[in-house]
Enzyme design. Structure first.
Site, PDB file in Angstrom:
ATOM      1  N   ARG A   1       0.643  -1.162   0.018  1.00 19.60           N
ATOM      2  CA  ARG A   1      -0.016  -0.036  -0.082  1.00 19.60           C
ATOM      3  C   ARG A   1       0.751   1.214   0.000  1.00 19.60           C
ATOM      4  O   ARG A   1       2.105   1.409   0.149  1.00 19.60           O
ATOM      5  CB  ARG A   1      -0.941   0.071   1.251  1.00 19.60           C
ATOM      6  CG  ARG A   1      -1.822  -1.325   1.183  1.00 19.60           C
ATOM      7  CD  ARG A   1      -2.844  -1.176   2.423  1.00 19.60           C
ATOM      8  NE  ARG A   1      -3.476   0.083   2.647  1.00 19.60           N
ATOM      9  CZ  ARG A   1      -3.440   0.531   3.933  1.00 19.60           C
ATOM     10  NH1 ARG A   1      -2.802   0.114   4.791  1.00 19.60           N
ATOM     11  NH2 ARG A   1      -4.188   1.628   4.212  1.00 19.60           N
TER      12      ARG A   1
ATOM     13  N   ARG B   1      -2.084   3.903  14.438  1.00 21.76           N
ATOM     14  CA  ARG B   1      -1.000   3.355  15.197  1.00 21.76           C
ATOM     15  C   ARG B   1      -1.658   3.215  16.715  1.00 21.76           C
ATOM     16  O   ARG B   1      -2.469   3.942  17.094  1.00 21.76           O
ATOM     17  CB  ARG B   1       0.045   4.146  15.278  1.00 21.76           C
ATOM     18  CG  ARG B   1       1.330   3.188  15.560  1.00 21.76           C
ATOM     19  CD  ARG B   1       2.432   4.119  15.222  1.00 21.76           C
ATOM     20  NE  ARG B   1       2.769   4.494  14.038  1.00 21.76           N
ATOM     21  CZ  ARG B   1       3.673   5.609  13.658  1.00 21.76           C
ATOM     22  NH1 ARG B   1       4.118   6.348  14.569  1.00 21.76           N
ATOM     23  NH2 ARG B   1       3.658   6.017  12.318  1.00 21.76           N
TER      24      ARG B   1
ATOM     25  N   LYS C   1       3.438  -7.445  11.957  1.00 22.52           N
ATOM     26  CA  LYS C   1       2.777  -7.573  10.668  1.00 22.52           C
ATOM     27  C   LYS C   1       3.047  -8.916  10.273  1.00 22.52           C
ATOM     28  O   LYS C   1       4.156  -9.536   9.767  1.00 22.52           O
ATOM     29  CB  LYS C   1       3.204  -6.674   9.564  1.00 22.52           C
ATOM     30  CG  LYS C   1       2.329  -6.748   8.485  1.00 22.52           C
ATOM     31  CD  LYS C   1       2.166  -5.232   7.715  1.00 22.52           C
ATOM     32  CE  LYS C   1       1.559  -5.474   6.384  1.00 22.52           C
ATOM     33  NZ  LYS C   1       1.289  -4.317   5.630  1.00 22.52           N
TER      34      LYS C   1
END
Ligand code: BTN
Length: 331
Positions: free
Chosen positions: A125, A325, A190
């Site tokens: 992205r 975040r 992630k």
């Protein structure tokens, strides 16, 4: 790379997949090329981050061997899928997303999935690169045509994320969570990313290109970097399961998700999203082009937009240029 080169590389990889030494001479014989040509092909494979030993007098070897994706198994596993039954398993490509978009432009189709062992120009992205070493992870793009206008597709990438997390949670020893809008997390690191692109602009039919990258056994080479901590799926799934088996389950799950989304939109996914979100009811910061907004993640709208409780009341954020975040609270 020409088709001939790709075929030779594939033949070479099949030989070396057993993890044993193969002499340059025997490889040259099997591939019907010169030993210099074998050496050149080996250099190409090394540039894809495959660890190849070469020992004078013994030849070449991949320590530990390779467990390659099984194209035949994958095609068989997806044969009853509703949205995509055609499966292209590629050895190396610039990006599965770009490959499938090119195929669509050449000749439109209803649904198709492209899976690659390696990407030379994988895209994440916001224009970030997606590091895609050979045979280490899962990289795939699904292209489908849905009878929904673009405005009805706001929640599709979230629905895909929920589908992936739910399937994985049946296979893993530790919980996989989702982080709005497009990440899967394991222990706050992630594990996977989703990139959805819409092709075409019709009001009642859209062509979607859904790209997914999942870290299976990501190891970085010297000089490479990823801008955030990451986790590997192979650490939390049974060693009996192959990448192809896990991938087949994920793809069947996404197929069902697309059917449900097409019938009922994002609404049936909202409650799953809340239980899977890593940051639900947690303090977060949203970064927008206009600045940052602090608040608490309190839910999701029926169109996939995020609800944030701030000191000015509830604010709604659409994905796109914003990022999220977790916020630490100083005591
Ligand atoms: C993200 O930034 O989190 C989204 C990453 C999406 C990566 C996948 S890998 C398969 C497909 N091909 C690409 O070039 N990108 C997507």
């Amino acid at each position: 790379m020409t088709n001939k080169t790709i075929l030779r590389i594939e033949a070479l990889l099949r030989c070396l997949a057993d993890g044993r030494f193969h002499s340059g001479e025997s490889l040259a014989e099997q591939l019907e090329v010169s030993r210099t040509a074998v050496w050149k092909l080996i250099q190409k494979i090394i540039s894809w981050q495959v660890n190849i030993y070469s020992v004078r007098g013994k030849g070449y070897k991949i320590p530990g061997g390779l467990k390659l994706l099984d194209a035949e198994f994958l095609s068989g596993a997806l044969v009853n899928n509703h949205h995509f039954t055609q499966v292209d398993v590629l050895t190396s490509i610039d990006s599965t997303a770009d490959y499938i978009a090119r195929k669509w432009k050449q000749e439109p189709f209803k649904g198709r999935v492209c899976i690659a062992e390696h990407q030379t120009a994988g895209r994440g992205r916001k224009g970030r690169p997606w590091v895609s070493p050979f045979g280490a992870n899962l990289y795939f793009s699904i292209a489908v045509q849905l009878p929904l206008g673009l405005s009805a597709l706001g929640g599709i990438s979230l629905a895909v994320g929920i589908s992936l997390a739910k399937t994985l949670n049946h296979l893993t020893t530790e919980p996989v969570k989702i982080k709005w809008p497009n990440d899967l997390l394991l222990n706050n690191q992630k594990l996977a990313g989703i990139l959805v692109e819409a092709i075409g602009d019709s009001n009642d039919s859209s062509f979607l290109n859904i790209g997914v990258g999942i870290n299976w056994d990501m190891q970085l080479n010297q000089g490479q970097s990823i801008d955030q901590p990451w986790a590997n799926l192979c650490d939390i799934v049974s060693k009996q399961l192959t990448r192809s088996e896990v991938l087949a389950k994920l793809l069947v799950g996404i197929d069902k998700t697309l059917t449900l989304y097409q019938a009922s939109g994002f609404t049936p996914f909202v409650s799953s999203w809340q239980s899977l979100s890593a940051l639900y009811m947690q303090p977060v910061t949203i970064f927008t082009p206009q600045g940052k907004v602090e608040g608490k993640e309190v839910g999701i709208e029926n169109n996939g937009a995020l609800r944030l409780e701030t000191i000015d009341g509830i604010q709604i954020f659409h994905s796109g240029e914003v990022s999220l975040r977790k916020r630490r609270i100083d005591r």
